[in-house]
Write an enzyme that holds these catalytic residues in place. Structure first.
Site, PDB file in Angstrom:
ATOM      1  N   GLY A  15       0.823  -1.206   0.000  1.00 28.06           N
ATOM      2  CA  GLY A  15       0.000   0.000   0.000  1.00 28.06           C
ATOM      3  C   GLY A  15       0.854   1.253   0.000  1.00 28.06           C
ATOM      4  O   GLY A  15       1.879   1.323  -0.674  1.00 28.06           O
ATOM      5  N   GLY A  46      -3.812  -4.580   2.165  1.00 29.04           N
ATOM      6  CA  GLY A  46      -4.723  -5.368   3.010  1.00 29.04           C
ATOM      7  C   GLY A  46      -4.313  -6.825   3.067  1.00 29.04           C
ATOM      8  O   GLY A  46      -4.422  -7.478   4.122  1.00 29.04           O
TER       9      GLY A  46
HETATM   10  C1  3PG Z   1      -5.678  -3.712  -3.143  1.00 26.37           C
HETATM   11  O1  3PG Z   1      -4.978  -2.833  -3.670  1.00 26.37           O
HETATM   12  O2  3PG Z   1      -6.014  -3.657  -1.953  1.00 26.37           O
HETATM   13  C2  3PG Z   1      -6.043  -4.900  -3.974  1.00 26.37           C
HETATM   14  O3  3PG Z   1      -5.732  -4.684  -5.314  1.00 26.37           O
HETATM   15  C3  3PG Z   1      -7.504  -5.262  -3.787  1.00 26.37           C
HETATM   16  O4  3PG Z   1      -8.321  -4.200  -4.173  1.00 26.37           O
HETATM   17  P1  3PG Z   1      -9.614  -3.836  -3.292  1.00 26.37           P
HETATM   18  O5  3PG Z   1      -9.105  -3.304  -1.992  1.00 26.37           O
HETATM   19  O6  3PG Z   1     -10.378  -2.814  -4.094  1.00 26.37           O
HETATM   20  O7  3PG Z   1     -10.392  -5.106  -3.102  1.00 26.37           O
HETATM   21 MG    MG Z   2      -7.565  -3.152  -0.565  1.00 24.06          MG
END
Ligand code: 3PG
Ligand code: MG
Length: 402
Positions: free
Chosen positions: A358, A381
């Protein structure tokens, strides 16, 4: 137990392989251009390996959250720009399938594929069945291919995505081979090693905004680390929970409640910043360094110089460092010092350094330290959930190695 990987797929000459990648990359809000291609680069070893083995590749990913987007935003969520970036990084043409996720156009394009060809399907979330783990949708995708590879670590925690769960389940039922890609295998190996036998002393560094989102992660980390250093917005949650005036810093009541049970660790395992940079809410150029209560009208924006020095010393002494969450408002150059110095200290460490994905990964990359870490996860996540010990439905569809 390790999952089956590319070498377990058998002879791939002339085979069509579906590869679920996570090309959910940050986009420029105005132009829709790919702002950071790290996730695309991370999938290239798997794609190249399959092509070298004589296969053709049908890559597929979601991009953003089209179900929540305005029509204007949705227009930027087609895979066209991602396909162009993918092609540039791979060094060969990538055909973007017709403006449908599955259907006659896609079937015809796939039928015409030759070994070495690469197709990228349209944004999977343009079809609402993707996020309902829909069996018919999965069957349409499955019919395109001879084998399946999950190299989408960042999406592995999504249990309702057809491309992650129903598709490999359908291939399993059809007796077709499935495997994890090189990226997923590496992520799992590193995170499992990190959690089962980290070399001491183990240091955790937590930043970012919400304690409530990360409470399970923090509780697991507390069982593994010798010390957990706090920074970022959650600093002020802890301060408020301890009764310190946080001035104009916005801290939700539910955050204070979430932090409550952790307070007993403050001063032993949990280390809070001793100073922080605060800025005037209506004039961010007015800043000061604060050690106690935050003056009225000011909000916390970064960890302070004493804290930076203390955290750098702790990183130097640690054999393992796990970092998740920026230490300050790093998108603003004036408040990026904490995040930048922590990333720099980790990059200079001779120990094991792991960065959760992230925006933490984006920060490490932005400051030029990503390549000097032991591992920068592509999961946000997913990284948190895997460390927490959650079992992923996506991975349950891939058999363990014999
Ligand atoms: C992310 O970046 O968290 C994943 O690609 C999953 O995407 P999402 O959080 O929209 O499910
Ligand atoms: Mg996500």
């Amino acid at each position: 137990m390790a999952k089956k990987t590319l070498d377990d797929l058998g002879d791939l000459k002339g085979k069509k392989v579906l590869v679920r990648v996570d090309f959910n990359v940050p986009l420029d809000k105005k132009t829709g251009a790919v702002k950071n291609d790290r996730r695309i680069r991370a999938a290239l070893p798997t794609i190249k390996h399959l092509l070298d083995a004589g296969a053709s590749v049908i890559a597929m990913s979601h991009l953003g959250r089209p179900e929540k987007a305005t029509p204007e935003e949705r227009a930027n969520l087609t895979m066209d720009k991602v396909a162009a970036k993918f092609s540039e990084l791979l060094g060969k043409p990538v055909k973007k399938a017709a403006n449908e996720v599955v259907g006659a156009g896609v079937t015809a394009a796939v039928a015409a594929m030759k070994p070495g060809d690469v197709i990228l399907l349209e944004n999977l979330r343009f079809d609402p069945r993707e996020q309902k783990n829909d069996a018919e949708f999965a069957a349409a995708i499955t019919s395109l291919a001879d084998a399946y590879v999950n190299d989408a670590f960042g999406t592995c925690h999504n249990d309702k995505d057809a491309s992650m769960v129903a598709v490999p389940a359908a291939l399993k039922a059809a007796g077709k081979p499935r495997a994890v890609g090189l990226l997923v295998a590496k992520e799992l190996e590193i995170i499992e090693g990190l959690m089962s036998a980290p070399k001491a002393p183990v240091l955790g560094i937590m930043g970012g905004a919400k304690v409530s989102d990360k409470i399970a992660f923090i509780n697991v980390l507390l069982t593994k680390v010798d010390q957990l250093l706090i920074g970022g917005k959650m600093t002020y949650t802890f301060l408020k929970a301890r009764g310190v005036d946080v001035g104009a810093t916005r801290v939700g009541d539910e955050e204070v409640v979430a932090a409550g049970p952790l307070l007993k660790h403050v001063g032993t395992k949990i280390v809070l910043p001793v100073d922080y940079v605060v800025a005037k809410s209506d004039d961010l150029l007015q800043t000061q360094v604060c050690e106690g209560p935050i003056p009225a009208g000011f909000e916390g924006v970064d960890i302070g110089p004493k804290t930076i020095e203390a955290y750098k010393a702790a990183i130097k002494d640690a054999a393992t460092v796990i970092w998740n969450g920026p230490l300050g408002w790093f998108e603003q150059a004036a408040f990026a010092r904490g995040t930048q110095y922590i990333a720099e200290a980790m990059s200079a460490s001779s120990g094991v350094t792991v960065v959760g994905g992230g925006e933490t990964a984006e920060a490490a990359e932005q400051f030029g330290y990503a390549d000097k870490m032991t591992h920068v996860s592509t999961g946000g996540g997913a990284f948190l959930a895997y460390v927490e010990g959650k079992k992923f439905q996506s991975l349950a569809q891939i058999d363990d190695r014999a």
